[in-house]
Design an enzyme around this catalytic site. Structure first.
Site, PDB file in Angstrom:
ATOM      1  N   ASP A 527      44.369  42.231  42.932  1.00  0.00           N
ATOM      2  CA  ASP A 527      43.694  43.525  43.017  1.00  0.00           C
ATOM      3  C   ASP A 527      42.788  43.482  44.239  1.00  0.00           C
ATOM      4  OD1 ASP A 527      42.445  46.064  42.334  1.00  0.00           O
ATOM      5  OD2 ASP A 527      43.104  45.719  40.282  1.00  0.00           O
ATOM      6  N   HIS A 561      44.728  44.561  46.806  1.00  0.00           N
ATOM      7  CA  HIS A 561      44.856  46.018  46.917  1.00  0.00           C
ATOM      8  C   HIS A 561      44.021  46.551  48.075  1.00  0.00           C
ATOM      9  CE1 HIS A 561      46.354  46.787  42.524  1.00  0.00           C
ATOM     10  NE2 HIS A 561      47.157  46.018  43.233  1.00  0.00           N
TER      11      HIS A 561
END
Length: 787
Positions: A527, A561
């Site tokens: 992430d 991300h």
């Protein structure tokens, strides 16, 4: 031929002579004349420091600091010992002399040092000033720094009597600059409060502070720690700039636009006694089989009593949750592997937070609450057994990996496309997906879905003076490193690694934290990489604690991300962040600033200088106020303009982005170079992007924005119809834009609220068409000038 040889030999000799010549002395000397609060300290094993020791970091190489201050001196003793005469001997025209006395002059019982304020003290200060002027130097008077004296009500007590006033009067009479350090330091002490100001002084360091000293012993509220000395030196440097003294031309600039080194935050470092507590001495066994939870508890408890280091030797140490305590440095030796158990029953359900809101979660593998002076150091490794917690999509793995995962146990979803570690994990995930999560804060109400409540791996809440250095932390169940409501954090040379498919496995989430340094780290996670947060929606606004005053530098982020991220939970605000010399490789987004309606909060004063990225899946630079919402659906028809979005009323949930300064960015490969997407009711404001080269599919998309400035930005976009798109935005400066020759359209402007767009110093002839305007816009909407 002979003359040519002579010339070559002469040139070589001149080069060698100049190369061997010692570098020229700086043209300006800055003499520090004063007492122990300013002086150099001979014994650096003791934490006492004078502010003069930290002063040189705020000046460039054109100034040399001559610190002649001496412990225990007053104006009288400094003069009678001949120390002032030695300063005068070295002074040259143009030099500077900073003069600060008062602490020892007021000691009436000491005939060697006592200098009454209205007579001898005044006379000697005047003499110092006049004699420095006679040498062509520039004297500056400083009032004595304040002693940290609070009364029982926590209010300031008088600490220097008449002396600061005399300094002010002499400065005025002699027409020389005054830096009122007495008032400036007391403003600092008052801002920090009675407890918060203690770390400015050396005797409050771990191992020296006495909670109840026996008379005549007392804590030292006069002499600074390294942290305090730096904060005071910072105040002096700021005053040089604020008064615009000629010396200010030598103040060292930071890499960030319009910032100096004295503008950057100073972080209070953790410090520990040398005592060591070896984990093995508390019953721990490094065989990877025996659970060592109790051994960790005992070692940390023993260490916390006096303070020091808990040593984890080389070996494989299986354990349940580790709970830290104040004044403990948990040190992992080289080769030490702390393996957290995959037995989820070892992690009790507790009240904590999740994504910015209060929640019940499983206890973190490593945690600490309300601690002061803590550290995790060493080159060993923590493994969080995250595979035992995280669900996995079938599409994330190849067939061999998927079959191996299914064979390991767990349960599959009805469609056989999702693997869960247990039935409880699946039940909890399905409840969350159905938007029916349980709102209770009673742990007993979650026992049937406890496996769903994945913990953050390293959770620190309301802690101060934190050092995280050197270790590797991997395979986290959820967020990896999560300081919440913490102050003075140093994160240095830490590696965080999680599987790329591991959802919610952010590397670092700084939430509602103040003052910190992140440097030299490597993050490769599933992430966001470096993420700044401050609470979510109403709870975050009610908490009202921004994340502020952080330096992030020299850090690499892989396969995340986002590389450097703010949001989306930023309802308490974010400000004063300084990011430099970072590398993002293979992240979904590079610089990612995200929020949404309902969040509220203000993000401002963000400085970025020196970011290099490659293989970015989405945007290189993204400002987006529509995070977690579907992109607006384009209107029917042939229009290629972005869709018009309806405004909503302003309220406390309206977020704000403003005051970003981004420079020196390169990106090789991204879907979009720059996307700025504000709200119709709240535009994104005051963004500057300078000196950037972005290789991308789309160039610039700018919607609902104002006061946006691009200068010397290269947009090497493959889609060139258009290279730049601006919608419902105003006061947009596009200065020195470079792009590939033969572009179909350089700039398209749409939206009836678009105005004041300037395209300057740009070769518009390289494009087949320079500007295309919406039919509703007048020709003066865009001004093209230069080149």
């Amino acid at each position: 031929m002979k003359s040519t040889l002579v010339l070559l030999l002469a040139g070589a000799l001149a080069f060698l002579t100049s190369a061997s010549r010692p570098p020229a002395e700086p043209t300006t000397q800055l003499f520090l004349v004063g007492d122990s609060t300013m002086s150099e300290k001979a014994d650096l094993t003791k934490p006492e420091r004078g502010w003069g020791m930290a002063f040189s970091q705020y000046f460039d190489n054109g100034v040399v600091i001559r610190n002649t201050a001496v412990n225990g001196r007053s104006t009288k003793s400094f003069y009678r010992e001949g120390r002032w005469a030695k300063v005068l001997e070295q002074l040259k025209p143009g030099d500077w002399v900073f003069i600060q006395f008062g602490h020892n002059d007021s000691k009436v019982e000491d005939s060697v040092r006592s200098a009454p304020a209205q007579t001898l003290y005044r006379q000697l200060l005047t003499k110092f000033v006049q004699e420095a002027k006679a040498k062509g130097a520039n004297p500056v008077l400083l009032t004595p720094v304040g002693r940290r004296y609070f009364d029982d009500a926590g209010q300031r007590k008088d600490d220097h009597g008449e002396y600061p006033g005399v300094v002010r009067e002499v400065a005025k009479a002699q027409k020389v600059p005054l830096i009122d350090m007495h008032e400036k330091t007391w403003a600092l002490y008052s801002q920090l409060g009675e407890v918060g100001s203690r770390p400015l002084f050396w005797s409050y360091q771990n191992g020296y502070y006495q909670a109840n000293p026996v008379a005549p012993a007392k804590n030292d509220n006069t002499h600074f720690s390294a942290y305090g000395a730096t904060r005071v030196a910072q105040l002096v440097a700021q005053s040089v700039k604020a008064q615009n003294l000629p010396l200010a031309s030598h103040l060292r600039r930071a890499v960030f636009e319009s910032k100096y080194m004295f503008d950057l935050p100073v972080v209070l470092q953790a410090s520990f006694k040398k005592d060591t507590f070896n984990l093995a001495q508390y019953g721990a066994v490094a065989d990877g089989q025996i659970l060592n939870t109790e051994a960790f508890r005992k070692a940390i408890e023993a260490c916390a009593g006096a303070g020091g280091t808990v040593l984890v030797p080389r070996g494989l140490w299986l354990t349940g949750p580790i709970v830290l305590k104040s004044n403990v440095n948990l040190h992992l030796a080289t080769g030490a592997l702390v393996q957290f158990t995959a037995d989820r029953r070892q992690y009790p359900l507790i009240k904590t937070t999740w994504e910015g809101e209060e929640a019940i979660r499983s206890q973190a593998p490593i945690s600490g609450v309300d601690l002061t002076n803590i550290a995790i150091t060493g080159t060993g490794t923590f493994d969080g057994a995250g595979d035992a917690w995280r669900p996995v999509k079938k599409s994330k793995l190849n067939e061999t990996q998927w079959q191996k995962l299914v064979a390991s146990g767990g349960v599959l979803s009805e469609k056989k496309d999702y693997w869960y570690p247990s039935a409880g994990s699946m039940k909890g995930n399905l409840l969350a997906t159905a938007s029916t999560p349980r709102k209770s804060l009673n742990p007993a109400d979650f026992d049937d879905i406890r496996d769903f409540l994945r913990p953050n791996m390293l959770s620190l809440t309301s802690c101060k003076q934190i050092l995280l250095e050197g270790f590797t932390i991997q395979n986290s169940p959820a967020w990896t490193i999560h300081p919440l409501l913490c102050e003075n954090i140093t994160l240095r040379n830490v590696t965080a690694k999680n599987p790329w498919y591991g959802q919610n496995t952010d590397a670092l989430d700084l939430e509602s934290c103040r003052n910190g340094l992140v440097e030299g780290c490597t993050f490769d996670v599933g992430d966001d990489g470096i993420c700044i947060k401050s609470g979510r929606d109403e709870q975050g606004r009610k908490r009202g604690v921004p994340t502020e005053n952080f330096i992030v530098r020299d850090t690499k982020v892989y396969h995340a991300h986002g590389g450097f991220v703010i949001g989306s939970e930023m309802s308490g605000g974010t400000r004063n962040l300084f990011v430099s010399n970072c590398t993002f490789i293979g992240t979904d987004v590079g610089l990612r600033f995200k929020t949404a309606r309902g969040r509220g909060g203000v993000v401002e004063n963000i400085f970025v200088d020196g970011v290099d990225m490659t293989d970015i899946a989405g945007e290189a630079i993204l400002f987006d106020m529509y995070y977690a919402a579907k992109d607006p659906v384009p209107l029917a028809g042939e229009s290629t303009a972005p869709p018009v979005i309806a405004a909503q009323p302003l309220n406390e949930g309206t977020p704000q982005f403003q005051g970003f300064r981004i420079r020196n960015v390169t990106c090789k490969g991204a879907t979009t170079g720059i996307l700025v997407r504000g709200l119709p009711e709240m535009s994104i404001k005051d963004i500057s992007i300078e000196n950037a080269v972005l290789e991308c599919k789309k160039g610039l998309v700018c919607q609902e924005a104002e006061n946006i400035r691009l200068k010397n930005v290269t947009l090497l976009s493959t889609e060139t119809k258009p290279v730049m798109e601006v919608q419902n935005s105003h006061n947009i400066a596009l200065d020195g834009i470079r792009y590939a020759s033969g572009a179909e359209l350089l700039l398209r402007v749409t939206g009836e609220r678009s105005k004041d767009i300037r395209l300057t110093n740009t070769d518009v002839k390289k494009a087949k068409k320079a500007v295309e305007l919406d039919q509703k816009l007048g020709k003066k909407t865009v001004v093209v000038a230069g080149r």
